[in-house]
Design a protein around this motif. Structure first.
Motif, PDB file in Angstrom:
ATOM      1  N   LEU A 294      32.037  18.505  56.602  1.00 32.31           N
ATOM      2  CA  LEU A 294      33.095  17.539  56.897  1.00 32.31           C
ATOM      3  C   LEU A 294      33.373  17.583  58.398  1.00 32.31           C
ATOM      4  O   LEU A 294      33.565  18.649  58.966  1.00 32.31           O
ATOM      5  N   ARG A 295      33.429  16.413  59.036  1.00 31.02           N
ATOM      6  CA  ARG A 295      33.653  16.360  60.468  1.00 31.02           C
ATOM      7  C   ARG A 295      34.203  14.973  60.840  1.00 31.02           C
ATOM      8  O   ARG A 295      33.975  14.020  60.109  1.00 31.02           O
ATOM      9  N   PRO A 296      34.924  14.919  61.981  1.00 29.42           N
ATOM     10  CA  PRO A 296      35.397  16.021  62.821  1.00 29.42           C
ATOM     11  C   PRO A 296      36.672  16.620  62.237  1.00 29.42           C
ATOM     12  O   PRO A 296      37.414  15.950  61.528  1.00 29.42           O
ATOM     13  N   VAL A 297      36.906  17.897  62.533  1.00 28.86           N
ATOM     14  CA  VAL A 297      38.117  18.559  62.057  1.00 28.86           C
ATOM     15  C   VAL A 297      38.856  19.180  63.245  1.00 28.86           C
ATOM     16  O   VAL A 297      38.279  19.411  64.306  1.00 28.86           O
ATOM     17  N   PHE A 298      40.115  19.435  63.008  1.00 28.91           N
ATOM     18  CA  PHE A 298      40.939  20.165  63.975  1.00 28.91           C
ATOM     19  C   PHE A 298      41.661  21.238  63.185  1.00 28.91           C
ATOM     20  O   PHE A 298      42.510  20.944  62.342  1.00 28.91           O
ATOM     21  N   ASP A 299      41.287  22.496  63.427  1.00 26.77           N
ATOM     22  CA  ASP A 299      41.884  23.629  62.713  1.00 26.77           C
ATOM     23  C   ASP A 299      43.008  24.196  63.559  1.00 26.77           C
ATOM     24  O   ASP A 299      42.776  24.763  64.627  1.00 26.77           O
TER      25      ASP A 299
ATOM     26  N   LEU B 251      51.353  19.103  59.512  1.00 30.56           N
ATOM     27  CA  LEU B 251      50.116  19.291  60.271  1.00 30.56           C
ATOM     28  C   LEU B 251      49.936  18.240  61.371  1.00 30.56           C
ATOM     29  O   LEU B 251      49.443  18.542  62.459  1.00 30.56           O
ATOM     30  N   GLY B 252      50.344  17.003  61.104  1.00 31.33           N
ATOM     31  CA  GLY B 252      50.196  15.955  62.105  1.00 31.33           C
ATOM     32  C   GLY B 252      50.981  16.248  63.372  1.00 31.33           C
ATOM     33  O   GLY B 252      50.463  16.104  64.497  1.00 31.33           O
ATOM     34  N   ARG B 253      52.221  16.668  63.206  1.00 32.05           N
ATOM     35  CA  ARG B 253      53.059  16.973  64.373  1.00 32.05           C
ATOM     36  C   ARG B 253      52.547  18.214  65.102  1.00 32.05           C
ATOM     37  O   ARG B 253      52.557  18.275  66.339  1.00 32.05           O
ATOM     38  N   ILE B 254      52.097  19.207  64.347  1.00 30.74           N
ATOM     39  CA  ILE B 254      51.538  20.411  64.971  1.00 30.74           C
ATOM     40  C   ILE B 254      50.282  20.056  65.769  1.00 30.74           C
ATOM     41  O   ILE B 254      50.089  20.528  66.889  1.00 30.74           O
ATOM     42  N   TYR B 255      49.440  19.212  65.175  1.00 34.68           N
ATOM     43  CA  TYR B 255      48.212  18.786  65.859  1.00 34.68           C
ATOM     44  C   TYR B 255      48.534  18.151  67.208  1.00 34.68           C
ATOM     45  O   TYR B 255      47.907  18.480  68.226  1.00 34.68           O
ATOM     46  N   LEU B 256      49.485  17.243  67.230  1.00 33.27           N
ATOM     47  CA  LEU B 256      49.821  16.555  68.474  1.00 33.27           C
ATOM     48  C   LEU B 256      50.336  17.531  69.523  1.00 33.27           C
ATOM     49  O   LEU B 256      49.970  17.451  70.710  1.00 33.27           O
TER      50      LEU B 256
ATOM     51  N   ILE C  21      40.022  12.141  62.483  1.00 29.78           N
ATOM     52  CA  ILE C  21      40.103  13.595  62.607  1.00 29.78           C
ATOM     53  C   ILE C  21      40.852  14.164  61.403  1.00 29.78           C
ATOM     54  O   ILE C  21      41.943  13.688  61.056  1.00 29.78           O
ATOM     55  N   LYS C  22      40.256  15.157  60.793  1.00 25.88           N
ATOM     56  CA  LYS C  22      40.887  15.826  59.667  1.00 25.88           C
ATOM     57  C   LYS C  22      41.582  17.090  60.177  1.00 25.88           C
ATOM     58  O   LYS C  22      40.927  17.970  60.741  1.00 25.88           O
ATOM     59  N   VAL C  23      42.885  17.182  60.011  1.00 23.00           N
ATOM     60  CA  VAL C  23      43.653  18.314  60.512  1.00 23.00           C
ATOM     61  C   VAL C  23      43.911  19.269  59.359  1.00 23.00           C
ATOM     62  O   VAL C  23      44.476  18.891  58.328  1.00 23.00           O
ATOM     63  N   LEU C  24      43.476  20.529  59.541  1.00 19.98           N
ATOM     64  CA  LEU C  24      43.640  21.554  58.518  1.00 19.98           C
ATOM     65  C   LEU C  24      44.114  22.833  59.187  1.00 19.98           C
ATOM     66  O   LEU C  24      44.083  22.963  60.416  1.00 19.98           O
ATOM     67  N   HIS C  25      44.538  23.787  58.375  1.00 19.67           N
ATOM     68  CA  HIS C  25      44.916  25.107  58.872  1.00 19.67           C
ATOM     69  C   HIS C  25      44.081  26.133  58.122  1.00 19.67           C
ATOM     70  O   HIS C  25      44.087  26.170  56.891  1.00 19.67           O
ATOM     71  N   ALA C  26      43.340  26.976  58.866  1.00 22.31           N
ATOM     72  CA  ALA C  26      42.448  27.970  58.259  1.00 22.31           C
ATOM     73  C   ALA C  26      41.482  27.263  57.310  1.00 22.31           C
ATOM     74  O   ALA C  26      41.516  27.449  56.099  1.00 22.31           O
TER      75      ALA C  26
END
Length: 324
Positions: A45-50, A107-112, A24-29
């Motif tokens: 690009l997939r999968p992503v988590f915005d 971003l990793g901690r925010i994602y979790l 999973i690719k974690v991005l913001h905006a």
């Protein structure tokens, strides 16, 4: 570690890593980033988590900034001094490298945190529906001939001026791709509008357009004049209704839209949603005026509120809307 694409002889290994679909690719905006990746690989690009798309489903402000989300969830304050820095310059300073690292290390901690909260609230599937739109190739494919559809003021033009605007947008898109530069570096939207309004016939006419930089007129003047001249005698493509602003509502329509908005906001309060991620006054006005190709009427939005609001606007046969 920070990876500098300009320093690599070949970024293929980095792209191969990013395009592994088990990660999973974690991005913001992420939309602008995904557009770049699409141009590099010709597939999304997939999968992503915005994280910016996820946060409003938990009540955080719609389009919340990365710095605000980091502070809200992790209590860390980011230095944004280099937000407007020129990232093409080399070498990068230690301060720029620190800024670049800080822009991703949280971003990793925010994602979790966001993912856990969404699972607890039963909203993770909602977010997956929204993410699905990020994997549609047409989201990133802009045919030069359709570039004018991005222009928010296109609805104000008609006749030869509209044809010129469409032709100029096509020219700019083609030039931007050829030079591998952002569209606005070729010609800003304001200059496109003014060129289409003025329909210049000579370089002297170009010089009278204040939004057209002198260097641009000197470098591309002949091409601009030729583009406008060819468009002058061509019928323009019609402007889609979606580009037109909602016509001014009368008193009764305003009251109805307010009522719909109140119901939508009440539903958002029940579900701990930022109301703007569900709908807007503008979208509800379009709903009232008969439009049905609306975000509110798709996916989870339709299930949690859209169907109810649509029933008010279009009561079933034999039924009547409840009094306001």
């Amino acid at each position: 570690a920070c990876i500098d694409p300009q320093a690599l002889p070949d970024i293929t290994p980095a792209l191969d890593l990013l395009y592994q679909e088990h990660s999973i690719k974690v991005l913001h905006a992420c939309r602008q980033d995904l557009e770049i990746f699409y141009q590099l690989r010709r597939r999304p690009l997939r999968p992503v988590f915005d994280t910016q798309m996820a946060a409003p489903l938990l009540g955080y402000p719609d389009q919340i900034s990365y710095a605000a989300l980091v502070e809200e969830l992790l209590g860390a304050k980011l230095n944004k001094d280099h937000t407007r820095t020129d990232w093409r310059q080399r070498p990068l300073t230690p301060q720029q490298l620190e800024y670049a690292a800080n822009d991703v290390i949280y971003l990793g901690r925010i994602y979790l945190k966001l993912r856990h909260a969404l699972e607890e609230a039963g909203k993770l599937a909602w977010l997956e529906e929204d993410f699905a739109s990020l994997y549609v190739p047409s989201e990133y494919e802009t045919r030069p001939g359709n570039a004018w559809l991005r222009l928010r003021q296109a609805w104000q033009f008609e006749g030869a001026q509209l044809a010129a605007l469409q032709a100029l947008a096509t020219w700019r898109e083609t030039r931007a791709r050829k030079q591998d530069q952002p569209r606005t570096w070729i010609l800003r939207d304001e200059a496109l509008y003014d060129l289409a309004r003025a329909l210049p016939r000579s370089r002297a006419d170009l010089g009278a357009i204040p939004t057209l930089p002198g260097k641009t007129a000197s470098r591309h003047g002949d091409a601009l004049l030729e583009t406008i001249d060819q468009a002058r005698h061509r019928a323009p493509d019609p402007v889609p209704m979606a580009l037109h602003p909602v016509k001014r509502l009368d008193k009764d329509e305003k009251a109805q839209v307010t009522r719909l908005l109140d119901l939508a906001q009440a539903r958002c309060a029940e579900l701990a949603l930022d109301p703007r991620t569900l709908t807007s006054r503008k979208e509800l006005a379009r709903l009232l005026r008969g439009e049905r190709n609306l975000r509110l009427l798709r996916g989870w939005r339709r299930r949690v509120a859209g169907e109810e609001l649509l029933a008010i606007v279009e009561p079933p046969a034999g039924a009547s809307s409840p009094p306001p």
